[in-house]
Design an enzyme around this catalytic site. Structure first.
Site, PDB file in Angstrom:
ATOM      1  N   CYS A 258       0.801  -1.227   0.000  1.00  0.00           N
ATOM      2  CA  CYS A 258       0.000   0.000   0.000  1.00  0.00           C
ATOM      3  C   CYS A 258       0.831   1.274   0.000  1.00  0.00           C
ATOM      4  CB  CYS A 258      -0.944   0.011   1.206  1.00  0.00           C
ATOM      5  SG  CYS A 258      -2.113  -1.370   1.223  1.00  0.00           S
ATOM      6  N   HIS A 337      12.431   1.229   5.248  1.00  0.00           N
ATOM      7  CA  HIS A 337      12.206  -0.183   4.921  1.00  0.00           C
ATOM      8  C   HIS A 337      12.730  -1.038   6.066  1.00  0.00           C
ATOM      9  CE1 HIS A 337      11.606  -3.794   2.680  1.00  0.00           C
ATOM     10  NE2 HIS A 337      11.434  -3.180   1.522  1.00  0.00           N
ATOM     11  N   HIS A 426      -2.166  19.919   6.630  1.00  0.00           N
ATOM     12  CA  HIS A 426      -3.075  18.859   6.208  1.00  0.00           C
ATOM     13  C   HIS A 426      -2.373  17.504   6.291  1.00  0.00           C
ATOM     14  CE1 HIS A 426      -5.615  22.095   4.743  1.00  0.00           C
ATOM     15  NE2 HIS A 426      -4.606  22.542   4.021  1.00  0.00           N
ATOM     16  N   HIS A 430      -2.677   7.018   5.173  1.00  0.00           N
ATOM     17  CA  HIS A 430      -3.268   5.870   4.486  1.00  0.00           C
ATOM     18  C   HIS A 430      -4.415   5.286   5.290  1.00  0.00           C
ATOM     19  CE1 HIS A 430      -3.884   2.119   2.511  1.00  0.00           C
ATOM     20  NE2 HIS A 430      -3.258   1.396   3.418  1.00  0.00           N
ATOM     21  N   HIS A 459     -14.515   5.425   5.038  1.00  0.00           N
ATOM     22  CA  HIS A 459     -15.962   5.220   5.094  1.00  0.00           C
ATOM     23  C   HIS A 459     -16.589   5.215   3.698  1.00  0.00           C
ATOM     24  CE1 HIS A 459     -20.225   6.419   5.705  1.00  0.00           C
ATOM     25  NE2 HIS A 459     -20.124   5.670   6.782  1.00  0.00           N
ATOM     26  N   ASN A 463     -10.530   0.845   1.807  1.00  0.00           N
ATOM     27  CA  ASN A 463      -9.080   0.848   1.642  1.00  0.00           C
ATOM     28  C   ASN A 463      -8.769   0.596   0.171  1.00  0.00           C
ATOM     29  OD1 ASN A 463      -6.338   0.357   1.587  1.00  0.00           O
ATOM     30  ND2 ASN A 463      -6.311  -0.899   3.424  1.00  0.00           N
TER      31      ASN A 463
END
Length: 531
Positions: A258, A337, A426, A430, A459, A463
């Site tokens: 993702c 990572h 802002h 994710h 909502h 995802n």
């Protein structure tokens, strides 16, 4: 259990009875919480952040000093302009003309080299997020009915998915392919290509229409999709569909989870820095039907409940003339990572269950492992974005804690949590799940408004994997909240385990867009109960 680990556990009373039950029974569920990020700050990540800062910002300290010295010297001369120029000329004629000309030429050459070798800024001209047709919209109950009609799940597995859905933060207007209700095998190349064509071409059509850029003008194309990687590649599908030029620099990233959207951004930025006066397009997506798990392993059923259809297409430019029409400038990308650690490497893993059904297995320790990667990432990012006052407080507290520990003090100083709200206006975090967003908000000290976009995307769209951070930015634009000079933090994490950050600066106030996936429902958000 060791006393030091008790604070990482949380308890929850689970009601097992009903209103008409004779005896009310309950059980206590114990689960591991997301640890406090700054309780065990690894100093090497702090040093890495400051290395980035110093390597790219020495001139910020030297140029003001030079201007200060020059201003002091000029201010000390109480001469008129005519007398000042006469004195300068008199002092100059004492030198050899060739030496003066050589010095001026060298200065001009140095300035030219400096400005020519500076990395070109990378602008975000515009972006688009795919919105599927209403035919693909399902409620949570309809989703369970589709799963039941496929005949592939036991009743216990269906009840498990139902419980997950009703506590996930996902609403009743997300999108899934209708093929998931088919009793046949839907994990096929045909189904994958059909979904890929719909989402990618839908997002790109909107992007080209909004930017008025011809497909032939694109010099760099980067596509990321974690699971579905056919041959020819997804990037080749785009090149064939839009008849892109033959010398395009094309890349196809797979298996990166993702957070691959920011990795694709990083690659596109590098390609633009090496190829001036160019456009780059980054396409981020995931194929829901191809990832559909038809078995009954609970750890592999979780992705079925969360992942939904979605795709984003982003147009980047390093052409200086695009400054006036671009929305944002890319400031920083920080990548972390944790794949060297075995637990992190196995936390999100594609494998086969006992019945040879392929799916994504989620580790029970995922939240704890993700917290470690997130802590490393924000510790590196902090020195690049936090104001000096926050950095000073953070380091003074850190040094005091180290001294207190070395002196044998049994009550160490409580760590100072930097206020990232001072660095960003802002936040686009994710939208993985409600639990993850709750823990992130608690540990980073963010407000409900800071995570409003993330909760709204979870909502409304679910995802959508690597494209979710762009649906969140689209939400902020649809609300008209992005002003000139605002800083936007995009934060994503995925398999590997990776945690990546991208920082953008708004070049001007963003007007409410005409085409946006939120335009038909933006007035309904934020909804009560989501925060």
């Amino acid at each position: 259990m060791a006393r030091a680990e008790q604070h990482l556990l949380s308890t929850e009373i689970v009601n097992r009875g009903g209103p008409d039950a004779g005896n009310m029974t309950f059980s206590v569920r114990v689960r591991r919480r997301l640890p406090e990020f700054v309780n065990s700050v690894n100093l090497k990540y702090v040093k890495l952040g400051y290395h980035y800062l110093i390597s790219h910002g020495v001139y910020l300290a030297t140029i003001p000093l030079m201007l200060l010295v020059f201003g002091a010297e000029v201010g000390s001369l109480s001469l008129s302009t005519e007398d000042l120029w006469r004195r300068l000329w008199d002092s100059t004629v004492k030198y050899d003309l060739a030496a003066v000309v050589g010095f001026v030429a060298l200065s001009v050459f140095t300035l030219c080299v400096f400005f020519m070798t500076r990395p070109r800024p990378v602008y975000l001209v515009d972006f688009a997020c795919y919105k599927p047709q209403d035919d693909f919209k399902v409620t949570k109950d309809q989703f369970i009915q589709l799963a039941r009609s496929s005949g592939k799940f036991e009743e216990e597995s269906l009840e498990f998915q139902k419980r997950i859905l009703h506590s996930s933060g996902i609403g009743d207007e997300t999108y899934v392919p209708k093929s998931i209700g088919s009793p046949e095998n839907i994990v096929t190349m045909k189904e994958g290509r059909a979904e890929a064509s719909a989402v990618m071409f839908g997002a790109l059509d909107e992007l080209f229409e909004k930017t008025k850029v011809r497909p032939k003008d694109i010099g760099v194309l980067v596509v990321n999709c974690s699971i579905f990687n056919p041959t020819p590649s997804l990037s080749a599908m785009i090149i064939n569909h839009y008849k892109l030029r033959g010398n395009i620099l094309s890349f196809n990233l797979g298996g990166m989870g993702c957070s691959a959207g920011i990795i694709a951004l990083d690659l596109a930025r590098d390609m633009l820095l090496a190829n001036p006066n160019n456009y780059a397009v980054v396409v981020s997506t995931e194929m829901v039907a191809y990832n559909w798990y038809p078995g009954n392993d609970r750890s592999m059923l979780i992705p079925n409940c969360y992942f939904r259809m979605g795709c984003s297409a982003v147009l980047l430019s390093n052409r200086r003339r695009d400054y006036r029409r671009s929305k944002y400038r890319l400031e920083h990308i920080v990548r972390t990572h944790k794949g060297a650690d075995d637990r992190s490497f196995r936390s999100i893993r594609q494998e086969e269950d006992s019945q040879r059904f392929r799916g994504i297995k989620i580790s029970k320790d995922l939240i704890e492992i993700g917290a470690d990667a997130l802590k490393a990432n924000i510790t590196t990012l902090g020195p690049l974005v936090l104001p000096f006052s926050e950095q000073l407080l953070f380091f003074s507290t850190l040094i005091w804690r180290i001294l207190s520990r070395n002196s044998g003090n049994s009550k160490p100083t409580k760590p100072y949590i930097p206020d990232y709200k001072l660095a960003f206006e802002h936040f686009c975090v994710h939208a993985a799940s409600k639990t993850v967003l709750d823990e992130l908000q608690r540990n980073l000290g963010l407000s409900d408004e800071n995570l409003e976009a993330s909760r709204a995307v979870l909502h409304r769209f679910g995802n959508t994997s690597s494209s979710s951070i762009w649906y969140e930015l689209a939400y902020l634009e649809a609300k008209g909240r992005v002003k000139g000079g605002d800083r936007v933090w995009q934060l994503a994490f995925g398999s590997g385990l990776k945690c990546n950050s991208a920082v953008w600066k708004s070049l001007r106030g963003i007007k409410k867009p005409v085409r946006n996936p939120w335009m038909d429902c933006i007035d309904r958000y934020p909804q009560p109960g989501l925060m």
